[in-house]
Design an enzyme around this catalytic site. Sequence first.
Site, PDB file in Angstrom:
ATOM      1  N   ARG A   1     -10.496  -7.244  10.406  1.00  0.00           N
ATOM      2  CA  ARG A   1     -10.608  -7.788  11.750  1.00  0.00           C
ATOM      3  C   ARG A   1     -10.902  -9.286  11.766  1.00  0.00           C
ATOM      4  NH1 ARG A   1     -14.734  -3.130  13.513  1.00  0.00           N
ATOM      5  NH2 ARG A   1     -15.150  -3.388  11.282  1.00  0.00           N
TER       6      ARG A   1
ATOM      7  N   TYR B   1      -5.522  10.629   4.432  1.00  0.00           N
ATOM      8  CA  TYR B   1      -4.112  10.809   4.113  1.00  0.00           C
ATOM      9  C   TYR B   1      -3.987  11.684   2.860  1.00  0.00           C
ATOM     10  CZ  TYR B   1      -3.597   7.294   7.706  1.00  0.00           C
ATOM     11  OH  TYR B   1      -3.662   6.634   8.904  1.00  0.00           O
TER      12      TYR B   1
ATOM     13  N   GLN C   1       0.846  -1.198   0.000  1.00  0.00           N
ATOM     14  CA  GLN C   1       0.000   0.000   0.000  1.00  0.00           C
ATOM     15  C   GLN C   1       0.880   1.248   0.000  1.00  0.00           C
ATOM     16  OE1 GLN C   1      -1.962   1.493   3.655  1.00  0.00           O
ATOM     17  NE2 GLN C   1      -3.899   1.038   2.616  1.00  0.00           N
TER      18      GLN C   1
END
Length: 395
Positions: A351, A174, A99
């Site tokens: 998760r 971001y 990423q």
Amino acid sequence: MTAAALQPFKLAGLTLHNRIVKAATFEGRTPGGEPGPELAAFHARFAKGGTALTTVSYCAVSPDARTFEDQLYLHEGVFGGIKALAEAVHAEGGAVSGQLAHCGGFKRNTPVEARRPLGPSGGINQYGLLSGVPLSGAMGKEDFARVVRQYGESAHLLRRAGFDALEIHMGHGYLLSQFLSPASNRRTDEYGGSLPNRMRFPLQVLAAVRAVVGDDFPILCKINLADGFDGGMTLDDCVQACRLLEQGGIDAIELSGGYVSRTPMYLFGGGGSPLPAMIRAEASSLHRLMLRLGGGKLFPSLPYRDLYFLEQARRVRDAVQVPLVYLGGASSAAHIETALAAGFDLVALGRALLYDPDLCRRLASEPEYQSGCTHCNGCVASMALPGGTRCTYNV
């Protein structure tokens, strides 16, 4: 697992052996920005459990692109570590993506290359208020050229190291997300205003990465369906942005949401608050105090919904032909089947895979499988603890 989820999927020149992707979740295993055996083992474990593609989180494109020091940044000095990581994943039969990320004007530590962190517009740097970096500045023309070059150089390094794909991070507040969001992009030049203008810089980054890796190498991007607050990026913005990404030659889009500095629980779809554990894990006494005073607004406990982004993501599915990765609240065979039946090509899990790295193998033999993840979000705080990001419930 459903028959559809078990089917291979071709993404540019890469064939994935099933439709399951490990979503990028910061690993907490790069002290000082150095990738080592712990990071490699973390990702190899998902491949061993049957996950087709695992994503290395937050590969900063420069030292100044990190939000804090213990994040990986890409340079020749880490080549051996990331090459070993790719080899470890391949040895277990999986593929690995990196990423590519930049923090922009959201940074905790003192910048390396500039006096202050730079984003689309200057303002308050909330993350750095107590760390001596209270303000962010606006990027100039020379900054655009430098950052675009850094994305290209970083992409080249990952491909040389044996990575199979790249994900350009355009979400979660971001740098590229800061350009997309009207709340953080207040420019009046060709990089601000209309959505096509706000997309100009992200598309320049995509073009630079494509020029380096070639047409057969998969480039994905992560983008917000919405920022989750008034004045931020909306679902209509996302639909338009995804059309522009499709025109720009993206190979797949992973749909997410939320803004780390304003709406982090939007990203998680609710669930338990990680705040108490975050306070315990925080090394700075000042930051612990600020979390106690104001963290409740950012990290409230909220009702959790399965497949919480599905209705929004369907709007994008109806608007574009490019492959889409569904992310958000999939933790069972039935959830994966629902997402694939809705037209999504891949399903990303975070998760649920932290809870059980063998999830894919279990799905193949247990068609009624349901993850035991309680969405307590304790894993969010664990990234700052010794040992790195992990499930704190299934221990």
